[in-house]
Design a protein around this motif. Sequence first.
Motif, mmCIF file in Angstrom:
data_model
loop_
_atom_site.group_PDB
_atom_site.id
_atom_site.type_symbol
_atom_site.label_atom_id
_atom_site.label_comp_id
_atom_site.label_asym_id
_atom_site.label_seq_id
_atom_site.Cartn_x
_atom_site.Cartn_y
_atom_site.Cartn_z
ATOM 1 N N ARG A 33 0.847 -1.204 0.000
ATOM 2 C CA ARG A 33 0.000 0.000 0.000
ATOM 3 C C ARG A 33 0.882 1.254 0.000
ATOM 4 N NH1 ARG A 33 -5.460 1.406 0.823
ATOM 5 N NH2 ARG A 33 -5.548 3.632 1.252
ATOM 6 N N GLN A 34 1.984 1.175 0.741
ATOM 7 C CA GLN A 34 2.881 2.328 0.833
ATOM 8 C C GLN A 34 3.482 2.662 -0.547
ATOM 9 O OE1 GLN A 34 6.319 1.472 3.113
ATOM 10 N NE2 GLN A 34 6.516 3.553 3.914
ATOM 11 N N GLN A 35 3.851 1.636 -1.301
ATOM 12 C CA GLN A 35 4.414 1.882 -2.649
ATOM 13 C C GLN A 35 3.364 2.490 -3.572
ATOM 14 O OE1 GLN A 35 5.754 -2.190 -3.177
ATOM 15 N NE2 GLN A 35 7.896 -1.537 -3.165
ATOM 16 N N ARG A 36 2.139 2.000 -3.468
ATOM 17 C CA ARG A 36 1.076 2.545 -4.325
ATOM 18 C C ARG A 36 0.808 4.000 -3.961
ATOM 19 N NH1 ARG A 36 -3.816 -1.558 -3.676
ATOM 20 N NH2 ARG A 36 -4.316 -1.394 -5.881
ATOM 21 N N GLU A 37 0.727 4.269 -2.671
ATOM 22 C CA GLU A 37 0.470 5.656 -2.243
ATOM 23 C C GLU A 37 1.630 6.571 -2.632
ATOM 24 O OE1 GLU A 37 -0.411 5.246 1.915
ATOM 25 O OE2 GLU A 37 -2.555 4.897 1.526
ATOM 26 N N PHE A 38 2.854 6.038 -2.560
ATOM 27 C CA PHE A 38 4.027 6.835 -2.938
ATOM 28 C C PHE A 38 3.919 7.232 -4.411
ATOM 29 C CE2 PHE A 38 8.213 7.600 -4.587
ATOM 30 C CZ PHE A 38 8.858 8.295 -3.566
ATOM 31 N N PHE A 39 3.533 6.276 -5.252
ATOM 32 C CA PHE A 39 3.396 6.560 -6.683
ATOM 33 C C PHE A 39 2.345 7.651 -6.924
ATOM 34 C CE2 PHE A 39 1.257 5.951 -10.755
ATOM 35 C CZ PHE A 39 2.337 6.096 -11.622
ATOM 36 N N PHE A 40 1.191 7.531 -6.284
ATOM 37 C CA PHE A 40 0.135 8.522 -6.521
ATOM 38 C C PHE A 40 0.549 9.907 -6.010
ATOM 39 C CE2 PHE A 40 -2.655 4.600 -6.450
ATOM 40 C CZ PHE A 40 -2.821 4.588 -7.823
ATOM 41 N N ALA A 41 1.330 9.947 -4.931
ATOM 42 C CA ALA A 41 1.727 11.241 -4.364
ATOM 43 C C ALA A 41 2.900 11.860 -5.117
ATOM 44 C CB ALA A 41 2.095 11.070 -2.893
ATOM 45 N N ASN A 42 3.826 11.030 -5.581
ATOM 46 C CA ASN A 42 5.085 11.556 -6.150
ATOM 47 C C ASN A 42 5.205 11.403 -7.660
ATOM 48 O OD1 ASN A 42 6.763 12.312 -3.659
ATOM 49 N ND2 ASN A 42 5.929 10.285 -3.174
ATOM 50 N N GLY A 43 4.394 10.516 -8.243
ATOM 51 C CA GLY A 43 4.413 10.363 -9.704
ATOM 52 C C GLY A 43 5.519 9.463 -10.211
ATOM 53 N N TYR A 44 6.165 8.732 -9.320
ATOM 54 C CA TYR A 44 7.188 7.773 -9.766
ATOM 55 C C TYR A 44 7.393 6.724 -8.685
ATOM 56 C CZ TYR A 44 10.629 9.618 -6.489
ATOM 57 O OH TYR A 44 11.287 9.980 -5.338
ATOM 58 N N LEU A 45 8.098 5.673 -9.064
ATOM 59 C CA LEU A 45 8.418 4.598 -8.128
ATOM 60 C C LEU A 45 9.679 3.917 -8.636
ATOM 61 C CD1 LEU A 45 6.984 3.331 -5.639
ATOM 62 C CD2 LEU A 45 5.778 1.813 -7.217
ATOM 63 N N LEU A 46 10.547 3.550 -7.737
ATOM 64 C CA LEU A 46 11.714 2.739 -8.105
ATOM 65 C C LEU A 46 11.588 1.416 -7.370
ATOM 66 C CD1 LEU A 46 14.591 2.398 -9.330
ATOM 67 C CD2 LEU A 46 15.477 3.385 -7.210
ATOM 68 N N LEU A 47 11.617 0.336 -8.123
ATOM 69 C CA LEU A 47 11.527 -0.999 -7.509
ATOM 70 C C LEU A 47 12.831 -1.714 -7.801
ATOM 71 C CD1 LEU A 47 7.930 -1.867 -8.751
ATOM 72 C CD2 LEU A 47 8.568 -1.073 -6.467
ATOM 73 N N GLU A 48 13.628 -1.851 -6.801
ATOM 74 C CA GLU A 48 14.966 -2.411 -7.040
ATOM 75 C C GLU A 48 14.919 -3.924 -7.163
ATOM 76 O OE1 GLU A 48 18.240 -1.071 -4.781
ATOM 77 O OE2 GLU A 48 17.761 1.037 -5.097
ATOM 78 N N ARG A 49 15.633 -4.440 -8.182
ATOM 79 C CA ARG A 49 15.877 -5.878 -8.329
ATOM 80 C C ARG A 49 14.604 -6.716 -8.238
ATOM 81 N NH1 ARG A 49 21.448 -7.079 -7.181
ATOM 82 N NH2 ARG A 49 21.725 -5.493 -5.613
ATOM 83 N N VAL A 50 13.557 -6.353 -8.970
ATOM 84 C CA VAL A 50 12.334 -7.153 -8.864
ATOM 85 C C VAL A 50 12.279 -8.294 -9.882
ATOM 86 C CG1 VAL A 50 10.747 -5.540 -7.766
ATOM 87 C CG2 VAL A 50 11.081 -5.419 -10.191
ATOM 88 N N LEU A 51 13.113 -8.208 -10.922
ATOM 89 C CA LEU A 51 13.083 -9.289 -11.919
ATOM 90 C C LEU A 51 14.065 -10.376 -11.524
ATOM 91 C CD1 LEU A 51 13.011 -7.460 -15.347
ATOM 92 C CD2 LEU A 51 11.106 -8.295 -13.960
ATOM 93 N N ASP A 52 13.701 -11.619 -11.828
ATOM 94 C CA ASP A 52 14.638 -12.701 -11.502
ATOM 95 C C ASP A 52 15.690 -12.828 -12.620
ATOM 96 O OD1 ASP A 52 13.484 -14.132 -13.594
ATOM 97 O OD2 ASP A 52 12.156 -15.262 -12.287
ATOM 98 N N GLU A 53 16.693 -13.658 -12.337
ATOM 99 C CA GLU A 53 17.833 -13.802 -13.267
ATOM 100 C C GLU A 53 17.383 -14.289 -14.640
ATOM 101 O OE1 GLU A 53 20.885 -12.793 -12.915
ATOM 102 O OE2 GLU A 53 20.452 -12.075 -10.878
ATOM 103 N N GLU A 54 16.331 -15.128 -14.635
ATOM 104 C CA GLU A 54 15.873 -15.698 -15.911
ATOM 105 C C GLU A 54 15.343 -14.599 -16.841
ATOM 106 O OE1 GLU A 54 13.554 -19.191 -15.059
ATOM 107 O OE2 GLU A 54 12.788 -19.145 -17.144
ATOM 108 N N TRP A 55 14.530 -13.700 -16.287
ATOM 109 C CA TRP A 55 14.013 -12.605 -17.115
ATOM 110 C C TRP A 55 15.139 -11.684 -17.569
ATOM 111 C CZ3 TRP A 55 10.217 -12.347 -20.147
ATOM 112 C CH2 TRP A 55 9.007 -12.950 -19.840
ATOM 113 N N ILE A 56 16.068 -11.416 -16.648
ATOM 114 C CA ILE A 56 17.168 -10.514 -17.015
ATOM 115 C C ILE A 56 17.953 -11.136 -18.177
ATOM 116 C CG2 ILE A 56 19.296 -9.412 -16.204
ATOM 117 C CD1 ILE A 56 18.060 -9.330 -13.398
ATOM 118 N N ALA A 57 18.252 -12.420 -18.057
ATOM 119 C CA ALA A 57 19.054 -13.093 -19.101
ATOM 120 C C ALA A 57 18.291 -13.091 -20.432
ATOM 121 C CB ALA A 57 19.370 -14.520 -18.671
#
Length: 297
Positions: free
Chosen positions: A16-40
């Motif tokens: 909920r905090q990430q969603r509220e942050f996006f609505f208040a600030n207009g951006y979001l950074l999500l670090e390292r959310v993809l697994d190695e398979e997607w990155i590769a």
Amino acid sequence: MTPEQILEIPPRILTRQQREFFFANGYLLLERVLDEEWIARLRAATDEMIERSRAVSKSDSVFDLEPDHTRDHPRLRRVTNPAQQHPAFWAYCNDSPMPDIVADLVGPDVKFHHSKLNFKWKHGGEEVKWHYDIGFFPHTNYSVLTVGTYLYDCGMEQGPLGVIPGSHLIDPLPTQYSDSGEWAGYIQDRDLAQLATDKAVYLTGPAGSLTIHHCKTVHGSKRNESKVSRPLLLNTLTSGDAFPYTVNPIYPEHDQQMLRGKRPRFAHIDPRACEVPPDWSKGYTSIFALQQEAAAR
Ligand SMILES: O=C(O)CCC(=O)C(=O)O
């Protein structure tokens, strides 16, 4: 849907905090959310695109090239529509956690608008001037966002995406036309004073991180003078009830395809006016080319 309505729906991935942050600030950074398979998988597809670019000597509808691009030393600014150039990029839009994250921010009906793979090549990859996206592709509402995916680590030296927090709440935003009335694709210097560019946040992150910016958030990025290139995969997705009312500048074959949920029967119409771009049916190149041309004029 409004942010309040979206927040009432239980999230798939975000807090909920990430969603509220996006609505208040207009951006979001999500670090390292993809697994190695997607990155590769995405890295391999990117490498294939770079290989294909060796056969091209002039920018075309797929490859936007830097002036000194050669077969032996490729230098790309952008691959246009990667989702239709390589199946891995389209699979990413459908089968990865990315569209579920977007559903937490726009509601359960998620639609594709377009994709691009911006490079910012090592030793001089170009600046992108401060601008906001919705002026390039106005929609009936502002539930439109772009997800950036870092395929490799991106530090300050590589020209990370910079955003101006809260700028998505400014209404109206400054024009993206020049004083002589021509499309510039960026905010003119004199208008930058009304924006807190000194408060810009640069979204650095390790490979597999996502940047998300709202379609009204003012953003840009600096040159990459470092020894490492910065491929950034960008996917613009919208709420199902946001409908474009101007031509999609790059004519993606997947434009308006639903990625999650179902196609709503009614558009949500936001009364806040949006400056419209030129008629892209008469031609479009890329933000890099357009901004450079406008600056040269
Ligand atoms: O590649 C970047 O750093 C920013 C790109 C961007 O803002 C755009 O293509 O609209």
